[in-house]
Scaffold this motif. Sequence first.
Motif, PDB file in Angstrom:
ATOM      1  N   ALA A 148       0.839  -1.203   0.000  1.00  0.00           N
ATOM      2  CA  ALA A 148       0.000   0.000   0.000  1.00  0.00           C
ATOM      3  C   ALA A 148       0.873   1.253   0.000  1.00  0.00           C
ATOM      4  CB  ALA A 148      -0.931   0.002   1.211  1.00  0.00           C
ATOM      5  N   GLY A 151       2.012   2.546  -3.250  1.00  0.00           N
ATOM      6  CA  GLY A 151       0.993   3.133  -4.115  1.00  0.00           C
ATOM      7  C   GLY A 151       0.373   2.137  -5.080  1.00  0.00           C
ATOM      8  N   ILE A 152       0.460   0.868  -4.754  1.00  0.00           N
ATOM      9  CA  ILE A 152      -0.081  -0.170  -5.632  1.00  0.00           C
ATOM     10  C   ILE A 152      -1.573  -0.347  -5.351  1.00  0.00           C
ATOM     11  CG2 ILE A 152      -0.006  -2.659  -6.059  1.00  0.00           C
ATOM     12  CD1 ILE A 152       3.101  -2.329  -5.592  1.00  0.00           C
ATOM     13  N   ALA A 153      -2.345  -0.504  -6.440  1.00  0.00           N
ATOM     14  CA  ALA A 153      -3.796  -0.632  -6.288  1.00  0.00           C
ATOM     15  C   ALA A 153      -4.150  -1.948  -5.615  1.00  0.00           C
ATOM     16  CB  ALA A 153      -4.471  -0.549  -7.657  1.00  0.00           C
ATOM     17  N   TYR A 226      -5.895  -4.292  11.539  1.00  0.00           N
ATOM     18  CA  TYR A 226      -6.231  -3.398  10.430  1.00  0.00           C
ATOM     19  C   TYR A 226      -6.127  -1.937  10.864  1.00  0.00           C
ATOM     20  CZ  TYR A 226      -8.882  -1.221   6.684  1.00  0.00           C
ATOM     21  OH  TYR A 226      -9.266  -0.417   5.646  1.00  0.00           O
ATOM     22  N   LYS A 234      -1.328   6.253   7.395  1.00  0.00           N
ATOM     23  CA  LYS A 234      -1.831   7.627   7.344  1.00  0.00           C
ATOM     24  C   LYS A 234      -0.974   8.615   8.104  1.00  0.00           C
ATOM     25  CE  LYS A 234      -6.634   6.576   6.436  1.00  0.00           C
ATOM     26  NZ  LYS A 234      -8.018   6.691   6.921  1.00  0.00           N
ATOM     27  N   TYR A 237       1.611  10.856   6.361  1.00  0.00           N
ATOM     28  CA  TYR A 237       1.195  12.023   5.594  1.00  0.00           C
ATOM     29  C   TYR A 237       0.500  13.061   6.468  1.00  0.00           C
ATOM     30  CZ  TYR A 237       2.465   9.345   1.575  1.00  0.00           C
ATOM     31  OH  TYR A 237       3.184   8.630   0.668  1.00  0.00           O
ATOM     32  N   VAL A 240       2.824  15.641   8.189  1.00  0.00           N
ATOM     33  CA  VAL A 240       3.279  16.760   7.365  1.00  0.00           C
ATOM     34  C   VAL A 240       2.234  17.864   7.367  1.00  0.00           C
ATOM     35  CG1 VAL A 240       3.964  17.467   5.042  1.00  0.00           C
ATOM     36  CG2 VAL A 240       4.596  15.220   5.892  1.00  0.00           C
ATOM     37  N   LYS A 241       0.985  17.442   7.291  1.00  0.00           N
ATOM     38  CA  LYS A 241      -0.119  18.381   7.248  1.00  0.00           C
ATOM     39  C   LYS A 241      -0.161  19.228   8.518  1.00  0.00           C
ATOM     40  CE  LYS A 241      -4.769  17.834   5.424  1.00  0.00           C
ATOM     41  NZ  LYS A 241      -5.777  16.800   5.153  1.00  0.00           N
TER      42      LYS A 241
ATOM     43  N   ARG B   8      -9.893  16.426   1.396  1.00  0.00           N
ATOM     44  CA  ARG B   8      -8.484  16.331   1.819  1.00  0.00           C
ATOM     45  C   ARG B   8      -8.226  15.206   2.812  1.00  0.00           C
ATOM     46  NH1 ARG B   8      -5.059  18.193  -1.427  1.00  0.00           N
ATOM     47  NH2 ARG B   8      -6.324  19.386  -2.838  1.00  0.00           N
ATOM     48  N   GLN B   9      -9.170  14.306   2.957  1.00  0.00           N
ATOM     49  CA  GLN B   9      -8.955  13.184   3.870  1.00  0.00           C
ATOM     50  C   GLN B   9      -8.054  12.150   3.197  1.00  0.00           C
ATOM     51  OE1 GLN B   9     -12.547  11.370   5.492  1.00  0.00           O
ATOM     52  NE2 GLN B   9     -11.420   9.456   5.746  1.00  0.00           N
ATOM     53  N   ILE B  10      -7.233  11.486   4.001  1.00  0.00           N
ATOM     54  CA  ILE B  10      -6.368  10.436   3.460  1.00  0.00           C
ATOM     55  C   ILE B  10      -7.066   9.090   3.645  1.00  0.00           C
ATOM     56  CG2 ILE B  10      -4.149   9.280   3.749  1.00  0.00           C
ATOM     57  CD1 ILE B  10      -3.053  12.045   4.605  1.00  0.00           C
ATOM     58  N   VAL B  11      -7.100   8.304   2.565  1.00  0.00           N
ATOM     59  CA  VAL B  11      -7.752   6.994   2.646  1.00  0.00           C
ATOM     60  C   VAL B  11      -6.741   5.890   2.340  1.00  0.00           C
ATOM     61  CG1 VAL B  11     -10.120   7.686   2.160  1.00  0.00           C
ATOM     62  CG2 VAL B  11      -8.555   7.268   0.264  1.00  0.00           C
ATOM     63  N   ALA B  12      -7.003   4.717   2.934  1.00  0.00           N
ATOM     64  CA  ALA B  12      -6.150   3.545   2.721  1.00  0.00           C
ATOM     65  C   ALA B  12      -6.840   2.631   1.707  1.00  0.00           C
ATOM     66  CB  ALA B  12      -5.940   2.827   4.046  1.00  0.00           C
ATOM     67  N   GLU B  15     -10.693   1.248   1.828  1.00  0.00           N
ATOM     68  CA  GLU B  15     -11.518   2.089   2.688  1.00  0.00           C
ATOM     69  C   GLU B  15     -12.770   2.554   1.948  1.00  0.00           C
ATOM     70  OE1 GLU B  15      -9.013   4.489   5.183  1.00  0.00           O
ATOM     71  OE2 GLU B  15     -10.663   5.886   5.520  1.00  0.00           O
ATOM     72  N   GLN B  28      -8.911   6.582  -8.394  1.00  0.00           N
ATOM     73  CA  GLN B  28      -8.510   5.234  -8.028  1.00  0.00           C
ATOM     74  C   GLN B  28      -9.512   4.617  -7.049  1.00  0.00           C
ATOM     75  OE1 GLN B  28      -5.831   3.262  -8.927  1.00  0.00           O
ATOM     76  NE2 GLN B  28      -5.471   4.671 -10.603  1.00  0.00           N
ATOM     77  N   VAL B  40      -6.244   2.734  -3.490  1.00  0.00           N
ATOM     78  CA  VAL B  40      -4.873   3.069  -3.135  1.00  0.00           C
ATOM     79  C   VAL B  40      -4.819   3.884  -1.850  1.00  0.00           C
ATOM     80  CG1 VAL B  40      -3.983   3.090  -5.487  1.00  0.00           C
ATOM     81  CG2 VAL B  40      -5.016   5.151  -4.532  1.00  0.00           C
ATOM     82  N   LEU B  41      -3.603   4.087  -1.387  1.00  0.00           N
ATOM     83  CA  LEU B  41      -3.369   5.064  -0.333  1.00  0.00           C
ATOM     84  C   LEU B  41      -3.386   6.424  -1.015  1.00  0.00           C
ATOM     85  CD1 LEU B  41      -2.499   5.599   2.629  1.00  0.00           C
ATOM     86  CD2 LEU B  41      -0.150   5.448   1.822  1.00  0.00           C
ATOM     87  N   LEU B  58      -1.189   8.928  -3.521  1.00  0.00           N
ATOM     88  CA  LEU B  58      -0.101   9.745  -2.972  1.00  0.00           C
ATOM     89  C   LEU B  58       1.242   9.354  -3.568  1.00  0.00           C
ATOM     90  CD1 LEU B  58      -1.181   9.748   0.753  1.00  0.00           C
ATOM     91  CD2 LEU B  58      -0.770  11.791  -0.580  1.00  0.00           C
ATOM     92  N   LYS B  59       1.321   8.153  -4.101  1.00  0.00           N
ATOM     93  CA  LYS B  59       2.590   7.634  -4.582  1.00  0.00           C
ATOM     94  C   LYS B  59       2.292   6.692  -5.736  1.00  0.00           C
ATOM     95  CE  LYS B  59       6.464   6.287  -1.664  1.00  0.00           C
ATOM     96  NZ  LYS B  59       6.747   5.429  -0.516  1.00  0.00           N
ATOM     97  N   ALA B 211       7.104  17.387  -1.184  1.00  0.00           N
ATOM     98  CA  ALA B 211       6.876  16.973   0.205  1.00  0.00           C
ATOM     99  C   ALA B 211       5.517  17.426   0.720  1.00  0.00           C
ATOM    100  CB  ALA B 211       7.986  17.517   1.097  1.00  0.00           C
ATOM    101  N   GLU B 212       5.008  18.539   0.193  1.00  0.00           N
ATOM    102  CA  GLU B 212       3.781  19.108   0.763  1.00  0.00           C
ATOM    103  C   GLU B 212       2.640  19.130  -0.243  1.00  0.00           C
ATOM    104  OE1 GLU B 212       5.009  22.906   2.245  1.00  0.00           O
ATOM    105  OE2 GLU B 212       6.705  22.045   3.313  1.00  0.00           O
ATOM    106  N   HIS B 214       0.091  17.391  -0.770  1.00  0.00           N
ATOM    107  CA  HIS B 214      -1.282  17.097  -0.366  1.00  0.00           C
ATOM    108  C   HIS B 214      -1.849  18.138   0.601  1.00  0.00           C
ATOM    109  CE1 HIS B 214       1.506  15.291   2.416  1.00  0.00           C
ATOM    110  NE2 HIS B 214       0.562  15.290   3.330  1.00  0.00           N
ATOM    111  N   THR B 215      -1.156  19.262   0.776  1.00  0.00           N
ATOM    112  CA  THR B 215      -1.660  20.295   1.676  1.00  0.00           C
ATOM    113  C   THR B 215      -2.209  21.459   0.857  1.00  0.00           C
ATOM    114  OG1 THR B 215       0.491  21.359   1.780  1.00  0.00           O
ATOM    115  CG2 THR B 215       0.052  19.701   3.434  1.00  0.00           C
TER     116      THR B 215
END
Lengths: 245, 232
Positions: A148, A151-153, A226, A234, A237, A240-241, B8-12, B15, B28, B40-41, B58-59, B211-212, B214-215
């Motif tokens: 994950a 960045g792999i689907a 999980y 999470k 990232y 950083v925010k 702007r929420q991050i999902v795994a 999810e 995605q 994806v993340l 993100l990547k 680096a930033e 996603h902000t």
Amino acid sequence: MKRGAPERLIDENGRRVDGRLPDEMRPLRVEAGVLKNADGSAYVELGNNKVLAAVYGPREPMPRHEALPDRAILKCRYSMLPFSVAERKSPQPSRREIELSKVIREALAPAVFLNEYPRTSIEVYIHILEADGGTRTASIIAGSVALADAGIAMRDLVAAIAVGKIGNVLVLDINGIEDQYGDGDMPIAMMPQRGEITLLQADGVFTPQEIEEALRLAQKAFQKIYAEQVRALKTKYESVKEVEE
Amino acid sequence: MTIHVKDRQIVAPGEFVGEQGRFRVEGQVFRVGRKYYSKVLGVVTVDEENRVVKVIPLKGKYFPVEGHIVVGKVVDIGFTSWEVDINSPYVAVLPVSEVTSRPVTISRNELSRILDVGDLILAKIVSFDLSKDPVLTIKESRLGKIPRGTLVEIPPQKVPRVIGRRGSMVSMIEDLLGVKLIVGQNGRIVVVGDDPQRVEIAVLAVRKIEAEAHTTGLTDRIKQFIEERLRS
């Protein structure tokens, strides 16, 4: 060096050799993105197990003729470092490591959208820094987080835990001693959000009722695992925010 | 759809994003029944106005798309084509016919005189599907060999932030520093400029965007960053 067999694996208070109750798992710590040069990586501590996973890809497969026209090939290499066990292990891949590589690959493959990356390979390298029973489940946890992170689907993350048997008692997440002297070991891997099992192995004798009970026991652990996996992915990232706002 | 996520929420992966309905879901995601899940993340963007929810990774690696402009590196010379690394799992092909309209005497020597191993080129992807390798062209006015510059590599998902809304970020960096940015959609950026110090600031600015990415409020922060660097 073999540690001597303990007198009892469960004492009169129902506590196990390391003080846990039968339905308690060992403390789990997951970290994502610990390696800079790999596309994705993860570090997992499950009790005394320490596991490092690195993912490369999707990239051009080597050798090139192994490529499949309609999907990616998933490669896994599980290896135990010589210092991961009490007596130095030979660095040569053993029969067991080759088997576990296959088992881990098959536990992770259903979660990855391999058909989105035709003619490529996705490589998962797993190194056991320290082993204490249940390295295959810790490896699956680490491998799926590293995938994950690259960045792999994926359909879902994969969580894994082993249910053991001591006498007639089912215990969650058995450690090294319980694995050696206990009566059964059943590693289970699952996609927690999808509710699909991707790995189910067992050694020892389990009755049908016990298998159902084991799955129930594992189910609780999966939600915990999980949550920890998602948190690891999470926080990298979100931190950083926070700094920036 | 009924959304279950915030902007702007991050999902795994796996999810729950939302259910089919008022909003359209893009990016995605995959669907099971009426429910959408993230593949994806990634970061979720919610566009209330157009009712679109999008999951942006993100990547990840670069996947060629027809029409994309990319920065490639020549890695091999064949008899009638070059092999170009475009920072993707697939190696791109640049045939002679897409380089020059003059007939070329077929020999390796001739081809390496036009483009040699290690050369950087700005190219356009003319065709790609997952069963064949991508084919490039440089037969367009601004395409071709990039003679000099400093190469920066970032994840391709972050290129839109480097470009900014209608090119605002790129033009701001170019105006402030007097450099030129050649941005490939594959995440390779070449900074061309005469003053090495200013080129370095531009490279650092791109790294900061990476680096930033996603902000929010990034353009202002980059502007501030460049101005600070210019003063010192």
